[in-house]
Design a protein around this motif. Structure first.
Motif, PDB file in Angstrom:
ATOM      1  N   ILE A  73       0.841  -1.198   0.000  1.00  0.00           N
ATOM      2  CA  ILE A  73       0.000   0.000   0.000  1.00  0.00           C
ATOM      3  C   ILE A  73       0.874   1.245   0.000  1.00  0.00           C
ATOM      4  CG2 ILE A  73      -1.639   1.349   1.394  1.00  0.00           C
ATOM      5  CD1 ILE A  73      -2.666  -1.500   2.415  1.00  0.00           C
ATOM      6  N   ASN A  74       1.842   1.277   0.887  1.00  0.00           N
ATOM      7  CA  ASN A  74       2.669   2.477   1.020  1.00  0.00           C
ATOM      8  C   ASN A  74       3.546   2.704  -0.207  1.00  0.00           C
ATOM      9  OD1 ASN A  74       1.382   2.896   3.408  1.00  0.00           O
ATOM     10  ND2 ASN A  74       3.162   2.567   4.705  1.00  0.00           N
ATOM     11  N   TYR A  75       4.122   1.650  -0.760  1.00  0.00           N
ATOM     12  CA  TYR A  75       4.915   1.820  -1.979  1.00  0.00           C
ATOM     13  C   TYR A  75       4.044   2.269  -3.151  1.00  0.00           C
ATOM     14  CZ  TYR A  75       9.361  -0.067  -0.244  1.00  0.00           C
ATOM     15  OH  TYR A  75      10.549  -0.259   0.421  1.00  0.00           O
ATOM     16  N   CYS A  76       2.813   1.758  -3.234  1.00  0.00           N
ATOM     17  CA  CYS A  76       1.908   2.197  -4.305  1.00  0.00           C
ATOM     18  C   CYS A  76       1.584   3.682  -4.164  1.00  0.00           C
ATOM     19  CB  CYS A  76       0.621   1.381  -4.295  1.00  0.00           C
ATOM     20  SG  CYS A  76       0.774  -0.295  -4.952  1.00  0.00           S
ATOM     21  N   ALA A  77       1.321   4.130  -2.939  1.00  0.00           N
ATOM     22  CA  ALA A  77       1.043   5.553  -2.732  1.00  0.00           C
ATOM     23  C   ALA A  77       2.265   6.391  -3.099  1.00  0.00           C
ATOM     24  CB  ALA A  77       0.610   5.809  -1.291  1.00  0.00           C
ATOM     25  N   MET A  78       3.456   5.920  -2.748  1.00  0.00           N
ATOM     26  CA  MET A  78       4.679   6.633  -3.120  1.00  0.00           C
ATOM     27  C   MET A  78       4.818   6.687  -4.646  1.00  0.00           C
ATOM     28  SD  MET A  78       7.555   5.270  -0.478  1.00  0.00           S
ATOM     29  CE  MET A  78       6.915   4.277   0.842  1.00  0.00           C
ATOM     30  N   ALA A  79       4.524   5.567  -5.307  1.00  0.00           N
ATOM     31  CA  ALA A  79       4.617   5.533  -6.770  1.00  0.00           C
ATOM     32  C   ALA A  79       3.626   6.506  -7.398  1.00  0.00           C
ATOM     33  CB  ALA A  79       4.378   4.109  -7.280  1.00  0.00           C
ATOM     34  N   LEU A  80       2.435   6.595  -6.848  1.00  0.00           N
ATOM     35  CA  LEU A  80       1.448   7.549  -7.358  1.00  0.00           C
ATOM     36  C   LEU A  80       1.941   8.987  -7.196  1.00  0.00           C
ATOM     37  CD1 LEU A  80      -1.767   5.774  -6.100  1.00  0.00           C
ATOM     38  CD2 LEU A  80      -1.232   6.277  -8.507  1.00  0.00           C
ATOM     39  N   MET A 100       0.137  14.638   0.419  1.00  0.00           N
ATOM     40  CA  MET A 100       0.021  13.952  -0.876  1.00  0.00           C
ATOM     41  C   MET A 100      -0.209  12.456  -0.680  1.00  0.00           C
ATOM     42  SD  MET A 100       2.777  15.767  -3.431  1.00  0.00           S
ATOM     43  CE  MET A 100       4.110  16.126  -2.304  1.00  0.00           C
ATOM     44  N   PHE A 101       0.504  11.879   0.272  1.00  0.00           N
ATOM     45  CA  PHE A 101       0.375  10.453   0.570  1.00  0.00           C
ATOM     46  C   PHE A 101      -1.065  10.132   0.994  1.00  0.00           C
ATOM     47  CE2 PHE A 101       0.677   6.820   3.445  1.00  0.00           C
ATOM     48  CZ  PHE A 101       1.444   5.932   2.708  1.00  0.00           C
ATOM     49  N   GLU A 102      -1.576  10.903   1.941  1.00  0.00           N
ATOM     50  CA  GLU A 102      -2.941  10.679   2.419  1.00  0.00           C
ATOM     51  C   GLU A 102      -3.951  10.875   1.296  1.00  0.00           C
ATOM     52  OE1 GLU A 102      -3.677  13.017   5.947  1.00  0.00           O
ATOM     53  OE2 GLU A 102      -1.971  12.121   6.990  1.00  0.00           O
ATOM     54  N   GLN A 103      -3.710  11.833   0.411  1.00  0.00           N
ATOM     55  CA  GLN A 103      -4.627  12.071  -0.707  1.00  0.00           C
ATOM     56  C   GLN A 103      -4.667  10.875  -1.646  1.00  0.00           C
ATOM     57  OE1 GLN A 103      -6.709  14.894  -1.059  1.00  0.00           O
ATOM     58  NE2 GLN A 103      -7.648  13.379  -2.403  1.00  0.00           N
ATOM     59  N   GLN A 104      -3.511  10.266  -1.893  1.00  0.00           N
ATOM     60  CA  GLN A 104      -3.486   9.081  -2.765  1.00  0.00           C
ATOM     61  C   GLN A 104      -4.314   7.943  -2.157  1.00  0.00           C
ATOM     62  OE1 GLN A 104      -2.518   9.205  -5.776  1.00  0.00           O
ATOM     63  NE2 GLN A 104      -1.470  11.165  -5.627  1.00  0.00           N
ATOM     64  N   LEU A 105      -4.191   7.758  -0.846  1.00  0.00           N
ATOM     65  CA  LEU A 105      -4.960   6.695  -0.195  1.00  0.00           C
ATOM     66  C   LEU A 105      -6.454   7.028  -0.170  1.00  0.00           C
ATOM     67  CD1 LEU A 105      -2.594   5.639   2.730  1.00  0.00           C
ATOM     68  CD2 LEU A 105      -2.852   4.605   0.467  1.00  0.00           C
ATOM     69  N   THR A 106      -6.787   8.288   0.023  1.00  0.00           N
ATOM     70  CA  THR A 106      -8.189   8.706  -0.002  1.00  0.00           C
ATOM     71  C   THR A 106      -8.783   8.519  -1.398  1.00  0.00           C
ATOM     72  OG1 THR A 106      -7.829  10.297   1.783  1.00  0.00           O
ATOM     73  CG2 THR A 106      -9.754  10.667   0.386  1.00  0.00           C
ATOM     74  N   ASP A 107      -8.036   8.899  -2.420  1.00  0.00           N
ATOM     75  CA  ASP A 107      -8.517   8.711  -3.792  1.00  0.00           C
ATOM     76  C   ASP A 107      -8.728   7.232  -4.098  1.00  0.00           C
ATOM     77  OD1 ASP A 107      -8.364  11.463  -4.124  1.00  0.00           O
ATOM     78  OD2 ASP A 107      -6.548  11.394  -5.383  1.00  0.00           O
ATOM     79  N   SER A 108      -7.835   6.379  -3.606  1.00  0.00           N
ATOM     80  CA  SER A 108      -7.972   4.934  -3.818  1.00  0.00           C
ATOM     81  C   SER A 108      -9.206   4.404  -3.089  1.00  0.00           C
ATOM     82  CB  SER A 108      -6.716   4.199  -3.354  1.00  0.00           C
ATOM     83  OG  SER A 108      -5.614   4.585  -4.147  1.00  0.00           O
ATOM     84  N   ARG A 109      -9.417   4.888  -1.868  1.00  0.00           N
ATOM     85  CA  ARG A 109     -10.605   4.476  -1.114  1.00  0.00           C
ATOM     86  C   ARG A 109     -11.880   4.885  -1.842  1.00  0.00           C
ATOM     87  NH1 ARG A 109     -11.781   8.041   3.395  1.00  0.00           N
ATOM     88  NH2 ARG A 109     -12.688   9.111   1.628  1.00  0.00           N
ATOM     89  N   ASP A 110     -11.903   6.111  -2.364  1.00  0.00           N
ATOM     90  CA  ASP A 110     -13.088   6.587  -3.075  1.00  0.00           C
ATOM     91  C   ASP A 110     -13.354   5.747  -4.326  1.00  0.00           C
ATOM     92  OD1 ASP A 110     -13.308   8.477  -1.083  1.00  0.00           O
ATOM     93  OD2 ASP A 110     -12.559  10.144  -2.321  1.00  0.00           O
ATOM     94  N   GLY A 157      -3.728   3.485 -17.414  1.00  0.00           N
ATOM     95  CA  GLY A 157      -2.302   3.662 -17.170  1.00  0.00           C
ATOM     96  C   GLY A 157      -1.848   3.043 -15.865  1.00  0.00           C
ATOM     97  N   VAL A 158      -0.601   3.294 -15.515  1.00  0.00           N
ATOM     98  CA  VAL A 158      -0.022   2.711 -14.308  1.00  0.00           C
ATOM     99  C   VAL A 158      -0.734   3.181 -13.048  1.00  0.00           C
ATOM    100  CG1 VAL A 158       2.252   2.255 -15.317  1.00  0.00           C
ATOM    101  CG2 VAL A 158       1.831   4.438 -14.157  1.00  0.00           C
ATOM    102  N   GLU A 159      -1.223   4.416 -13.053  1.00  0.00           N
ATOM    103  CA  GLU A 159      -1.873   4.948 -11.853  1.00  0.00           C
ATOM    104  C   GLU A 159      -3.068   4.092 -11.436  1.00  0.00           C
ATOM    105  OE1 GLU A 159      -1.016   6.759 -14.539  1.00  0.00           O
ATOM    106  OE2 GLU A 159       0.151   8.488 -13.855  1.00  0.00           O
ATOM    107  N   ALA A 160      -3.894   3.688 -12.396  1.00  0.00           N
ATOM    108  CA  ALA A 160      -5.056   2.850 -12.084  1.00  0.00           C
ATOM    109  C   ALA A 160      -4.615   1.512 -11.493  1.00  0.00           C
ATOM    110  CB  ALA A 160      -5.906   2.626 -13.334  1.00  0.00           C
ATOM    111  N   ASN A 161      -3.514   0.971 -11.991  1.00  0.00           N
ATOM    112  CA  ASN A 161      -3.003  -0.291 -11.461  1.00  0.00           C
ATOM    113  C   ASN A 161      -2.505  -0.133 -10.030  1.00  0.00           C
ATOM    114  OD1 ASN A 161      -3.180  -2.433 -13.626  1.00  0.00           O
ATOM    115  ND2 ASN A 161      -2.218  -0.775 -14.764  1.00  0.00           N
ATOM    116  N   TYR A 162      -1.794   0.968  -9.751  1.00  0.00           N
ATOM    117  CA  TYR A 162      -1.341   1.212  -8.380  1.00  0.00           C
ATOM    118  C   TYR A 162      -2.536   1.346  -7.431  1.00  0.00           C
ATOM    119  CZ  TYR A 162       3.460   2.247  -9.993  1.00  0.00           C
ATOM    120  OH  TYR A 162       4.717   2.182 -10.531  1.00  0.00           O
ATOM    121  N   MET A 163      -3.570   2.052  -7.875  1.00  0.00           N
ATOM    122  CA  MET A 163      -4.752   2.223  -7.024  1.00  0.00           C
ATOM    123  C   MET A 163      -5.434   0.878  -6.771  1.00  0.00           C
ATOM    124  SD  MET A 163      -6.260   5.816  -8.477  1.00  0.00           S
ATOM    125  CE  MET A 163      -7.334   6.249  -7.106  1.00  0.00           C
ATOM    126  N   ASP A 164      -5.526   0.047  -7.789  1.00  0.00           N
ATOM    127  CA  ASP A 164      -6.119  -1.283  -7.605  1.00  0.00           C
ATOM    128  C   ASP A 164      -5.286  -2.119  -6.631  1.00  0.00           C
ATOM    129  OD1 ASP A 164      -8.276  -0.766  -9.265  1.00  0.00           O
ATOM    130  OD2 ASP A 164      -7.410  -1.804 -11.003  1.00  0.00           O
TER     131      ASP A 164
END
Length: 183
Positions: A73-80, A100-110, A157-164
């Motif tokens: 999870i944390n590496y994916c957020a860093m990659a995003l 930024m880190f928290e926003q990536q996790l919030t966006d993934s949750r949404d 793209g890669v972003e969708a894969n990281y979020m998944d």
């Protein structure tokens, strides 16, 4: 037992943020020098370790499977983050990186909440090992897109894969916790 998926996700996110924040206090933002492809490789190492332990039924290093999912999870957020602002060694204030880190996790949750609405929480019926396999598949997809310099014909793209991968890992954390409390 009534389940509140959003509450369970928020609890998992809070744990990941806590670990990320503590590690940032220890190491700073040294990871900012890593290209997204290097972060993809770190995610691969963690997912492959989980799969190896699942297949062997034992482990020799005490680091928990739960901790490996948190690492994914944390590496994916860093990659995003790296995908959005680029990799660099220039310092960015810890508070800004944490936001930024928290926003990536919030966006993934949404994203998960929207998908969860459509799929009806089908993930709760899946085996935890399937999450591992899906993460590994997403890693291979991400590596292929990276090898193609980000160019795709029809795929996300890669972003969708990281979020998944974040969401599959959080599913695993939730299921592991539910199994532990059911005993």
């Amino acid at each position: 037992m009534a389940r509140n998926t959003e509450q369970q996700f928020n609890k998992a996110i809070a744990e990941c943020v806590d670990i990320f924040t503590k590690k940032m206090s220890d190491y700073g933002t040294a990871w900012r020098i890593l290209r997204p492809s290097s972060l993809t490789d770190q995610i691969y190492i963690k997912a492959q370790r989980i799969r190896s332990i699942e297949e062997k039924g034992s482990q020799k290093i005490e680091d928990s499977i739960r901790g490996e999912y948190i690492g994914i999870i944390n590496y994916c957020a860093m990659a995003l983050i790296q995908c959005s602002i680029g990799y660099d060694s220039k310092p960015i204030p810890n508070e800004e990186i944490q936001r930024m880190f928290e926003q990536q996790l919030t966006d993934s949750r949404d994203l998960m909440l929207n998908k969860n609405h459509d799929y009806g929480e089908a993930w709760r019926q899946m085996r935890i090992s399937s999450y591992t396999d899906l993460i590994l598949m997403k890693i291979h997809r991400t590596k292929q897109i990276e090898d193609n310099e980000g160019n795709t014909i029809i795929s996300e793209g890669v972003e969708a894969n990281y979020m998944d991968m974040i969401n599959y890992s959080i599913f695993a954390l939730i299921r592991l916790e539910e199994e532990a409390t059911a005993d």
